[in-house]
Design an enzyme around this catalytic site. Sequence first.
Site, PDB file in Angstrom:
ATOM      1  N   ARG A  61     -13.667  21.372   7.047  1.00 24.73           N
ATOM      2  CA  ARG A  61     -14.360  20.918   5.825  1.00 24.73           C
ATOM      3  C   ARG A  61     -13.436  20.369   4.749  1.00 24.73           C
ATOM      4  NH1 ARG A  61     -17.759  25.447   6.716  1.00 24.73           N
ATOM      5  NH2 ARG A  61     -19.590  24.732   7.845  1.00 24.73           N
TER       6      ARG A  61
ATOM      7  N   LYS B  44     -11.313   5.303  -0.090  1.00 21.53           N
ATOM      8  CA  LYS B  44     -12.112   4.978   1.109  1.00 21.53           C
ATOM      9  C   LYS B  44     -11.334   5.365   2.348  1.00 21.53           C
ATOM     10  CE  LYS B  44     -14.832   0.936  -0.256  1.00 21.53           C
ATOM     11  NZ  LYS B  44     -15.055  -0.480   0.086  1.00 21.53           N
TER      12      LYS B  44
ATOM     13  N   GLU C  37      -4.340  -9.634   0.264  1.00 20.76           N
ATOM     14  CA  GLU C  37      -5.102  -8.778  -0.661  1.00 20.76           C
ATOM     15  C   GLU C  37      -4.628  -9.008  -2.102  1.00 20.76           C
ATOM     16  OE1 GLU C  37      -7.718  -7.303   0.388  1.00 20.76           O
ATOM     17  OE2 GLU C  37      -7.402  -6.514   2.408  1.00 20.76           O
TER      18      GLU C  37
ATOM     19  N   LYS D 248      -6.946  -3.260  -8.910  1.00 23.32           N
ATOM     20  CA  LYS D 248      -7.812  -2.434  -8.070  1.00 23.32           C
ATOM     21  C   LYS D 248      -8.174  -1.145  -8.798  1.00 23.32           C
ATOM     22  CE  LYS D 248      -8.872  -0.433  -3.683  1.00 23.32           C
ATOM     23  NZ  LYS D 248      -8.688  -0.359  -2.256  1.00 23.32           N
TER      24      LYS D 248
ATOM     25  N   GLU E 269     -18.735   2.132  -5.208  1.00 24.64           N
ATOM     26  CA  GLU E 269     -19.157   0.780  -4.834  1.00 24.64           C
ATOM     27  C   GLU E 269     -20.660   0.540  -4.995  1.00 24.64           C
ATOM     28  OE1 GLU E 269     -16.791  -0.917  -1.600  1.00 24.64           O
ATOM     29  OE2 GLU E 269     -18.581  -1.985  -0.956  1.00 24.64           O
TER      30      GLU E 269
ATOM     31  N   ARG F 108     -17.353  -2.653  -7.956  1.00 22.95           N
ATOM     32  CA  ARG F 108     -16.340  -2.512  -6.898  1.00 22.95           C
ATOM     33  C   ARG F 108     -16.565  -3.517  -5.775  1.00 22.95           C
ATOM     34  NH1 ARG F 108     -13.629   2.944  -4.162  1.00 22.95           N
ATOM     35  NH2 ARG F 108     -12.311   1.756  -2.742  1.00 22.95           N
TER      36      ARG F 108
ATOM     37  N   ASN G 276     -14.685  -7.096  -2.404  1.00 23.23           N
ATOM     38  CA  ASN G 276     -15.092  -7.579  -1.084  1.00 23.23           C
ATOM     39  C   ASN G 276     -15.005  -9.095  -0.953  1.00 23.23           C
ATOM     40  OD1 ASN G 276     -15.632  -4.979  -0.234  1.00 23.23           O
ATOM     41  ND2 ASN G 276     -17.715  -5.045  -1.058  1.00 23.23           N
TER      42      ASN G 276
ATOM     43  N   HIS H 282     -14.253 -10.721   2.341  1.00 22.57           N
ATOM     44  CA  HIS H 282     -14.363  -9.689   3.367  1.00 22.57           C
ATOM     45  C   HIS H 282     -15.648  -9.748   4.190  1.00 22.57           C
ATOM     46  CE1 HIS H 282     -10.773  -8.100   1.568  1.00 22.57           C
ATOM     47  NE2 HIS H 282     -10.769  -7.048   2.353  1.00 22.57           N
TER      48      HIS H 282
ATOM     49  N   HIS I 199     -14.174  -9.776   7.619  1.00 19.71           N
ATOM     50  CA  HIS I 199     -14.345  -8.628   8.519  1.00 19.71           C
ATOM     51  C   HIS I 199     -14.969  -9.050   9.846  1.00 19.71           C
ATOM     52  CE1 HIS I 199     -14.077  -4.885   5.724  1.00 19.71           C
ATOM     53  NE2 HIS I 199     -12.974  -5.079   6.404  1.00 19.71           N
TER      54      HIS I 199
ATOM     55  N   HIS J 269      -5.471  -7.728   9.494  1.00 16.07           N
ATOM     56  CA  HIS J 269      -6.555  -7.679   8.510  1.00 16.07           C
ATOM     57  C   HIS J 269      -6.449  -8.827   7.498  1.00 16.07           C
ATOM     58  CE1 HIS J 269      -9.576  -5.847   5.917  1.00 16.07           C
ATOM     59  NE2 HIS J 269      -8.741  -5.944   4.889  1.00 16.07           N
TER      60      HIS J 269
HETATM   61  N1  NAD Z   1      -9.259   2.122   2.576  1.00 13.03           N
HETATM   62  C1  NAD Z   1      -9.308   0.931   2.049  1.00 13.03           C
HETATM   63  O1  NAD Z   1      -9.758   0.759   0.905  1.00 13.03           O
HETATM   64  C2  NAD Z   1      -8.776  -0.233   2.812  1.00 13.03           C
HETATM   65  C3  NAD Z   1      -8.534  -1.450   2.158  1.00 13.03           C
HETATM   66  C4  NAD Z   1      -7.963  -2.483   2.882  1.00 13.03           C
HETATM   67  C5  NAD Z   1      -7.651  -2.304   4.224  1.00 13.03           C
HETATM   68  N2  NAD Z   1      -7.909  -1.118   4.830  1.00 13.03           N
HETATM   69  C6  NAD Z   1      -7.562  -0.899   6.239  1.00 13.03           C
HETATM   70  O2  NAD Z   1      -6.145  -0.954   6.372  1.00 13.03           O
HETATM   71  C7  NAD Z   1      -5.841  -1.287   7.727  1.00 13.03           C
HETATM   72  C8  NAD Z   1      -4.721  -2.268   7.756  1.00 13.03           C
HETATM   73  O3  NAD Z   1      -3.588  -1.687   7.184  1.00 13.03           O
HETATM   74  P1  NAD Z   1      -2.122  -2.282   7.410  1.00 13.03           P
HETATM   75  O4  NAD Z   1      -2.163  -3.726   7.212  1.00 13.03           O
HETATM   76  O5  NAD Z   1      -1.204  -1.451   6.632  1.00 13.03           O
HETATM   77  O6  NAD Z   1      -1.901  -2.099   8.982  1.00 13.03           O
HETATM   78  P2  NAD Z   1      -1.271  -0.952   9.897  1.00 13.03           P
HETATM   79  O7  NAD Z   1      -1.497   0.386   9.353  1.00 13.03           O
HETATM   80  O8  NAD Z   1      -1.744  -1.246  11.276  1.00 13.03           O
HETATM   81  O9  NAD Z   1       0.295  -1.261   9.813  1.00 13.03           O
HETATM   82  C9  NAD Z   1       0.794  -2.462  10.314  1.00 13.03           C
HETATM   83  C10 NAD Z   1       1.973  -2.287  11.268  1.00 13.03           C
HETATM   84  O10 NAD Z   1       3.152  -2.047  10.519  1.00 13.03           O
HETATM   85  C11 NAD Z   1       3.834  -0.907  11.048  1.00 13.03           C
HETATM   86  N3  NAD Z   1       4.577  -0.355   9.925  1.00 13.03           N
HETATM   87  C12 NAD Z   1       4.086   0.379   8.902  1.00 13.03           C
HETATM   88  N4  NAD Z   1       5.032   0.564   7.969  1.00 13.03           N
HETATM   89  C13 NAD Z   1       6.149  -0.044   8.414  1.00 13.03           C
HETATM   90  C14 NAD Z   1       7.458  -0.224   7.874  1.00 13.03           C
HETATM   91  N5  NAD Z   1       7.764   0.220   6.655  1.00 13.03           N
HETATM   92  N6  NAD Z   1       8.362  -0.908   8.617  1.00 13.03           N
HETATM   93  C15 NAD Z   1       8.029  -1.413   9.819  1.00 13.03           C
HETATM   94  N7  NAD Z   1       6.805  -1.305  10.364  1.00 13.03           N
HETATM   95  C16 NAD Z   1       5.876  -0.619   9.670  1.00 13.03           C
HETATM   96  C17 NAD Z   1       2.738  -0.060  11.617  1.00 13.03           C
HETATM   97  O11 NAD Z   1       3.222   0.832  12.566  1.00 13.03           O
HETATM   98  C18 NAD Z   1       1.842  -1.127  12.230  1.00 13.03           C
HETATM   99  O12 NAD Z   1       2.341  -1.529  13.466  1.00 13.03           O
HETATM  100  C19 NAD Z   1      -7.131  -1.799   8.341  1.00 13.03           C
HETATM  101  O13 NAD Z   1      -7.610  -0.821   9.225  1.00 13.03           O
HETATM  102  C20 NAD Z   1      -8.077  -1.952   7.161  1.00 13.03           C
HETATM  103  O14 NAD Z   1      -9.425  -1.723   7.508  1.00 13.03           O
HETATM  104  C21 NAD Z   1      -8.455  -0.098   4.142  1.00 13.03           C
HETATM  105 ZN    ZN Z   2      -9.094  -5.884   2.813  1.00 12.57          ZN
END
Ligand code: NAD
Ligand code: ZN
Length: 352
Positions: A113, A135, A177, A215, A225, A229, A233, A236, A240, A255
């Site tokens: 939980r 999120k 972003e 943000k 949202e 908020r 998007n 997106h 998406h 992404h």
């Molecule tokens: N929660 C939210 O509000 C929100 C907002 C935007 C995106 N997202 C989500 O975020 C995700 C994308 O995140 P991302 O772009 O960080 O991708 P990711 O987490 O897949 O990281 C990208 C790659 O970089 C590598 N990596 C991470 N840090 C590193 C470093 N310092 N040096 C070398 N390699 C490194 C990781 O292992 C991975 O291979 C998606 O799933 C998306 O839906 C969430």
């Molecule tokens: Zn995004």
Amino acid sequence: MEKISLGEYDIFVGDIWEPLNDLLVEFNYSKIVVLIDENTRHHCLSALLSNTDIENLKLIEITSGEVHKSIETCNVIWKQMIVKQLDRNALVINLGGGVIGDMGGFCASTFKRGMDFIQIPTTLLSQVDSSIGGKLGIDFGDVKNSIGLFKNPKAVFIYPGFLKTLPAAEIQSGFAEMIKHGLIADTEIWEELKMINDFENVNWTSLIIPSLKIKKRIVEADPFEKNVRKKLNFGHTIGHAVESLALQSKQPLLHGEAIAVGMVCEAWLSVKNSNLSESVLDEISEYIVKKYGKVSLKESAFSNLIDLMKNDKKNEGAAINFTLLSQPGKASINHTCDEKMIAESLRYYIQL
Ligand SMILES: NC(=O)c1ccc[n+]([C@@H]2O[C@H](COP(=O)([O-])OP(=O)(O)OC[C@H]3O[C@@H](n4cnc5c(N)ncnc54)[C@H](O)[C@@H]3O)[C@@H](O)[C@H]2O)c1
Ligand SMILES: [Zn+2]
């Protein structure tokens, strides 16, 4: 070091180690587990270990990549949490990009939980975007982020030094972003980002802070949202869908690369529905295509893409919901566009 407060938690940017150590001392967690993938183990873990004084730290390692942001990986994480005998007074440190942050936060918030977690984002995208705002979640049944919840971390620690090892494509993805933040809320930021042609000599800290603050302001005004908020998007709804479709193919997109496509199409929709000028559309399209190249989209995929958009969490009823721009720095929410017009915006992208 800069401290930005967002409701009940703080975001530290810069030299994060002192406030991180302070938090660990203050809460005296029963156990601390760090969630990593093979890349953050290799590139980021040693900085965390050498700058903190955590006794009896435990690791859970998962395989990197969006395809692993799944219920199967959650099973692995939850099982490890049981094996490591975590209780509700334990802490999870998510050391990684958005995948680790979203999924690690989700697993921590649902295990027994809910237990505390902190975000130490290590990609540009997670540093400017995903680590704040509460999120959490995973992809499910071909729909991105379809299972999840809102829950805030105990704190967020942003160390721009981690970006040194991040592959160029990932920098590019996070940068999308930042462009979005400028386009929806701050024309000066958009103007500044537009001037950046190569990422080599960028002072990331000075760009991350204003982007984060955009943000923060929006999330603070509307944490769940319900209204403003939704501005975040922009790009997106279509982005998406493009990302989900690419995920099913042999050439998944990052992404931000998908969001870049979405921003061009939605800027086109903004001209039709929200009085954005043609000249700004040209400027956005030109910049994004120059920076991101063209993603190959086929007319035959349009109906698939539109079906994916219909599944978007942001929709109310059958209509597909968009955030559109009226000028750089100004966005408005809850626009609906019919399928013909959406197809037309995709066609506009294809012909660029
Ligand atoms: N929660 C939210 O509000 C929100 C907002 C935007 C995106 N997202 C989500 O975020 C995700 C994308 O995140 P991302 O772009 O960080 O991708 P990711 O987490 O897949 O990281 C990208 C790659 O970089 C590598 N990596 C991470 N840090 C590193 C470093 N310092 N040096 C070398 N390699 C490194 C990781 O292992 C991975 O291979 C998606 O799933 C998306 O839906 C969430
Ligand atoms: Zn995004």
